[in-house]
Scaffold this active site. Structure first.
Site, mmCIF file in Angstrom:
data_model
loop_
_atom_site.group_PDB
_atom_site.id
_atom_site.type_symbol
_atom_site.label_atom_id
_atom_site.label_comp_id
_atom_site.label_asym_id
_atom_site.label_seq_id
_atom_site.Cartn_x
_atom_site.Cartn_y
_atom_site.Cartn_z
ATOM 1 N N ASP A 21 0.830 -1.206 0.000
ATOM 2 C CA ASP A 21 0.000 0.000 0.000
ATOM 3 C C ASP A 21 0.866 1.257 0.000
ATOM 4 O O ASP A 21 1.975 1.246 0.533
ATOM 5 C CB ASP A 21 -0.922 -0.018 1.236
ATOM 6 C CG ASP A 21 -2.060 0.983 1.119
ATOM 7 O OD1 ASP A 21 -2.301 1.493 0.001
ATOM 8 O OD2 ASP A 21 -2.705 1.269 2.141
ATOM 9 N N ASN A 69 -10.731 -2.650 -6.319
ATOM 10 C CA ASN A 69 -9.859 -1.773 -7.120
ATOM 11 C C ASN A 69 -10.434 -1.465 -8.512
ATOM 12 O O ASN A 69 -10.011 -0.509 -9.161
ATOM 13 C CB ASN A 69 -8.450 -2.371 -7.268
ATOM 14 C CG ASN A 69 -7.617 -2.285 -6.002
ATOM 15 O OD1 ASN A 69 -6.769 -3.121 -5.741
ATOM 16 N ND2 ASN A 69 -7.854 -1.256 -5.181
HETATM 17 C C1 FPP Z 1 -1.823 0.047 -3.385
HETATM 18 O O1 FPP Z 1 -1.373 1.382 -3.390
HETATM 19 C C2 FPP Z 1 -1.296 -0.697 -4.532
HETATM 20 C C3 FPP Z 1 -2.043 -1.306 -5.503
HETATM 21 C C4 FPP Z 1 -3.510 -1.258 -5.510
HETATM 22 C C5 FPP Z 1 -1.437 -2.006 -6.636
HETATM 23 C C6 FPP Z 1 -0.159 -2.740 -6.356
HETATM 24 C C7 FPP Z 1 0.535 -2.965 -7.631
HETATM 25 C C8 FPP Z 1 1.884 -2.964 -7.798
HETATM 26 C C9 FPP Z 1 2.848 -2.820 -6.714
HETATM 27 C C10 FPP Z 1 2.484 -3.101 -9.142
HETATM 28 C C11 FPP Z 1 2.224 -4.347 -9.896
HETATM 29 C C12 FPP Z 1 2.408 -5.586 -9.124
HETATM 30 C C13 FPP Z 1 2.848 -6.750 -9.625
HETATM 31 C C14 FPP Z 1 2.784 -7.953 -8.766
HETATM 32 C C15 FPP Z 1 3.416 -6.878 -10.968
HETATM 33 P P1 FPP Z 1 -2.465 2.534 -3.531
HETATM 34 O O2 FPP Z 1 -2.614 2.845 -4.985
HETATM 35 O O3 FPP Z 1 -3.712 2.122 -2.847
HETATM 36 O O4 FPP Z 1 -1.757 3.712 -2.784
HETATM 37 P P2 FPP Z 1 -2.477 4.878 -1.951
HETATM 38 O O5 FPP Z 1 -3.185 4.207 -0.809
HETATM 39 O O6 FPP Z 1 -1.328 5.709 -1.499
HETATM 40 O O7 FPP Z 1 -3.403 5.599 -2.886
#
Ligand code: FPP
Length: 249
Positions: A21, A69
């Site tokens: 996250d 998501n």
């Molecule tokens: C949460 O951060 C992250 C995600 C919803 C996506 C995670 C994806 C990756 C790390 C890249 C791709 C992964 C692989 C396995 C190839 P957020 O967007 O919720 O952050 P925020 O809470 O700060 O808005």
């Protein structure tokens, strides 16, 4: 000395799950688009996987995309799917070189066709690997997983295939996406949020939880070792008392 050298090799968790996250906030702090945060987050995936492999964690489960998501702006969802496709394609060789097997949990049949194709290909090409298993949670919802298990078990009861007494923890385990995978001993969440967000709710009944304020793109191998080190300092009582565990009762 790295924290890695101070780890008890006889007490490495078999399964570590991570709620990655903070990509969006990390990007915002830098005045960048959210997708830049996700793209940099791939580096952190490499860090965590390398760290897990080096200390011989059997399973590393990453929460990469929840069913919720899909509600993000289309541009971000499309960008995340593209990132998944290119990352998987680019990393297959490295996964094989490091003996990593890829698995997925979640409703992956609902992912875009190019994603499904890349994932199937990567799972097929890494299926004989014997090192760490990387489990990607994609289009995953723990409540959906549990609900589906209940429905299947109820159907089996209705058809006379099982008795009520057959409904054990083990039977439920066998009806989850994670069937055959041990429960995580350790769950890590980055970014300072203190919640579980519909991830592995059944499986973490006795997991140790590690929350760190680090945003996911900044997460390094050392942070992974730190979480395992902290895990090793915890006394896991599973409902018993200390004296029972150390034999003084
Ligand atoms: C949460 O951060 C992250 C995600 C919803 C996506 C995670 C994806 C990756 C790390 C890249 C791709 C992964 C692989 C396995 C190839 P957020 O967007 O919720 O952050 P925020 O809470 O700060 O808005």
């Amino acid at each position: 000395m790295s924290i890695k050298d101070r780890l008890d090799k006889n007490n490495i968790p078999k399964h570590v799950a991570i709620i990655m996250d903070g990509n969006g906030r990390w990007a915002k702090e830098k005045g960048e688009m959210r997708l830049f945060g996700h793209a940099t987050g791939v580096e952190a995936v490499r860090e965590a996987l390398t760290a897990a492999s080096e200390i011989k964690v059997d399973y590393l489960t990453l929460y990469a995309f929840s069913t919720e998501n899909w509600n993000r702006p289309k541009e971000e969802v499309d960008g995340l799917m593209d990132l998944l496709v290119t990352t998987i394609a680019n990393e297959i060789e490295s996964l094989n070189n490091n003996d990593v097997r890829l698995l997925t949990i979640g409703n992956t049949h609902e992912l875009p066709p190019k994603c499904k194709k890349e994932l199937m290909n990567a799972m097929e090409r890494t299926k004989e690997n014997k090192g760490t298993t990387l489990v990607l949670a994609l289009n995953y919802s723990s409540k959906y997983e549990i609900k589906t298990a209940i429905k299947t078990i109820a159907e089996k009861y209705k058809n006379g295939e099982i008795e009520l007494t057959d409904v054990t923890d083990q039977l439920v385990d066998e009806h989850l996406f994670t069937a055959g995978i041990p429960d995580p001993e350790l769950m890590i969440r980055t970014s300072g949020e203190i919640r579980i967000s519909n991830f592995l709710l059944w499986q973490i009944a006795y997991s140790e939880l590690h929350f760190t304020p680090i945003f996911w793109p900044d997460f390094k191998k050392e942070d992974f070792y730190k979480a395992v080190y902290e895990y090793q300092t915890r006394e896991r009582r599973f409902g018993k008392v200390s004296e029972q565990l150390n034999g003084t009762l």
